[in-house]
Write an enzyme that holds these catalytic residues in place. Sequence first.
Site, mmCIF file in Angstrom:
data_model
loop_
_atom_site.group_PDB
_atom_site.id
_atom_site.type_symbol
_atom_site.label_atom_id
_atom_site.label_comp_id
_atom_site.label_asym_id
_atom_site.label_seq_id
_atom_site.Cartn_x
_atom_site.Cartn_y
_atom_site.Cartn_z
ATOM 1 N N GLY A 53 -16.376 -7.699 1.189
ATOM 2 C CA GLY A 53 -16.307 -9.153 1.346
ATOM 3 C C GLY A 53 -16.576 -9.658 2.738
ATOM 4 O O GLY A 53 -16.803 -10.853 2.935
ATOM 5 N N ARG B 158 0.841 -1.190 0.000
ATOM 6 C CA ARG B 158 0.000 0.000 0.000
ATOM 7 C C ARG B 158 0.883 1.249 0.000
ATOM 8 O O ARG B 158 1.851 1.338 0.746
ATOM 9 C CB ARG B 158 -0.912 0.001 1.223
ATOM 10 C CG ARG B 158 -1.831 1.215 1.291
ATOM 11 C CD ARG B 158 -2.696 1.190 2.544
ATOM 12 N NE ARG B 158 -3.637 0.085 2.505
ATOM 13 C CZ ARG B 158 -3.860 -0.759 3.514
ATOM 14 N NH1 ARG B 158 -3.186 -0.628 4.642
ATOM 15 N NH2 ARG B 158 -4.735 -1.724 3.414
ATOM 16 N N CYS C 168 -14.530 -2.701 4.328
ATOM 17 C CA CYS C 168 -13.584 -1.872 3.582
ATOM 18 C C CYS C 168 -14.254 -1.281 2.344
ATOM 19 O O CYS C 168 -13.831 -0.244 1.837
ATOM 20 C CB CYS C 168 -12.364 -2.697 3.178
ATOM 21 S SG CYS C 168 -11.384 -3.264 4.582
ATOM 22 N N GLY C 169 -15.299 -1.931 1.859
ATOM 23 C CA GLY C 169 -16.046 -1.410 0.728
ATOM 24 C C GLY C 169 -17.112 -0.396 1.118
ATOM 25 O O GLY C 169 -17.834 0.106 0.259
ATOM 26 N N ARG D 11 -3.781 2.219 16.987
ATOM 27 C CA ARG D 11 -4.586 1.647 15.914
ATOM 28 C C ARG D 11 -4.455 2.556 14.698
ATOM 29 O O ARG D 11 -3.859 3.626 14.761
ATOM 30 C CB ARG D 11 -6.064 1.567 16.374
ATOM 31 C CG ARG D 11 -6.962 0.618 15.600
ATOM 32 C CD ARG D 11 -6.675 -0.833 15.864
ATOM 33 N NE ARG D 11 -7.784 -1.664 15.387
ATOM 34 C CZ ARG D 11 -7.965 -2.038 14.123
ATOM 35 N NH1 ARG D 11 -7.137 -1.624 13.181
ATOM 36 N NH2 ARG D 11 -8.987 -2.811 13.790
ATOM 37 N N LYS D 12 -5.032 2.164 13.593
ATOM 38 C CA LYS D 12 -4.971 2.999 12.403
ATOM 39 C C LYS D 12 -5.775 4.280 12.616
ATOM 40 O O LYS D 12 -6.641 4.369 13.488
ATOM 41 C CB LYS D 12 -5.502 2.249 11.184
ATOM 42 C CG LYS D 12 -6.996 1.979 11.172
ATOM 43 C CD LYS D 12 -7.357 1.280 9.856
ATOM 44 C CE LYS D 12 -8.858 0.993 9.775
ATOM 45 N NZ LYS D 12 -9.221 0.317 8.516
#
Length: 593
Positions: free
Chosen positions: A512, A127, A517-518, A246-247
């Site tokens: 998914g 990424r 994430c989508g 965390r992110k």
Amino acid sequence: MKRSILSAVVAIVALSSTKAFVPTKLQRGGSHRNVATEIDVKVEKPTGTSFLPEEAVERAKVGNPIEKNKIAKDPINSWVDVYEYARKIREGEMTWEEVEKADLDCRLKYVGMLHRGKRTPGQFMMRLKVPNGIVNSDQMRFYADSVEKYGDEGGVVDITTRANIQLRGVKIEDAPDIIDGLHARNQTSFQSALDSVRNMVGSPLAGIDDQELVDTRELCNALNDLVSFDPVTETRGNPYWANLPRKFNIAVSGSRDDFAHTHINDIGLQPVAHAETGEMGFNVALGGYMSIKRVAESIDSKMWIAADRNSVVTLCEAILRIFRDEGERKDRQKARLMWLVEKYGVDEFKEAVIKEVESYDRGVKIEDTQPAAQEAFERRQLLGVQPQKQEGMKRVGILVPTGRLSVKECRDLADLADKYSDSEIRLTVEQNVILPNVDEDKIDDLLAEDVLGEDSRFSATPGFIEGNVVSCTGAQFCPLALVETKSNAEKMGKKLEQLVTVDRPIRIHWTGCPNSCGQVQAADIGIMGAPARKEVDGKKMAVPGCKIFVGGRIGEDAHLAMEPVKTGIPLEDEFLIPELVEILKSEFGAVEK
């Protein structure tokens, strides 16, 4: 390791597109360890852990497994270790299977490398960080060159829902050449994954929009430098932010359209003028995120800041410092910013941020949230030929189905950009691209290019459904996905275009798994991979299936659809397509063809 050797091995001197933001002093919360004794001998930088207060370090020592990994071996080691692993693998001293497990599954993510062991053992998704989603033709060709050796199926490039780039199929032995190539092109993959600040999302129309309130380009670049550029060594990889709980996601919107989707970011900056002075600034939204356990819309922080670089960087730095030092390190599901804001209380968190900002002594003032504009406004479209503020110029939005690009398609886009948009390509969070600054008298030539013709996946004139399909990675590569998404999503978009007519864009998102994430909760129609059963020879059999969400909104009236309206729907066309057609008719006024 000597400085000369480090420079030769890492080769990460990467000047930023805007002068790197250097704080007047490093602010640290609480009682800190002696940084001078915490210099990593390999990387020759302070460890990420050394910037934490003692209390946070103690919590990390008894925290979740990832926190313990970071304590045992600091994440910044990976910035050099990846070069050493690559050398040993190339020279036959080791194989990828012998890479330390904690490095393979955890620390290499700080290089931006995520092992896809379940689907493609020994290969990684890399990424990048592409602030404001702006790339050029040389970079696009480099992406193609980097993944070409991995084949048509494995070596692909994805545009993400953060207007970012992901390279698929990368092997450790090839990583140094890719990293060095990125740094030579003023990009990086460092600190793009795991517990890092992710790609800075801005407006894809920055600088070319006649309704622009703020040009987000400089701000996104400055924030990117804050979190990933070390002002001491002037190299990529900033240890000051190398050990977050965390992110962390930041989005900067440039207009009322909110093309950046600020409501699903940890920090969302929403442009609005000060009611009394008229100065342009940002209302600050906090805490938006999506995960397997919780989906949260951002909340009003009750803060407004001026839209200048100093104010924006200082505010974000202050919030990040508080989050880094005080965020949860035991339960990763509670380690996002929203949980910390709720622990404080909104008013109390605002007070803490103001105190932190004032301690920096940079002249930044935080005021109360300002009233948003009330005049009628319709969110604009990014696809197709559209006007821009420069006389004689147009922007052209091009559909890239589900954001998936082959090697050839990367090069085709680069060729178009060289020919029509002065080599510039802009990515969108809808996983498409925009060619800006196209001469009006060249529009017909551009639209007549074979790469935009009927036999191409690309289109500058897609339908209202197929042009608005978004998809996560799916089961082809992601170990978490329950179903394949990208191929199914692209096929579904084409099928629905053949079956119904709609009078406006309908956003259909695929994800998914429940990590979303989508971003299915933000879609008009969201399709989330889930268990399903169908009858086969009189028996109920488990098959790939989905849940369907309806009613998410984006823009000024943003809203997340939290609960599915349908569950257990098999993905096969005979089951899914009729359900979607019915929803399109009943909820969005679709008419069957």
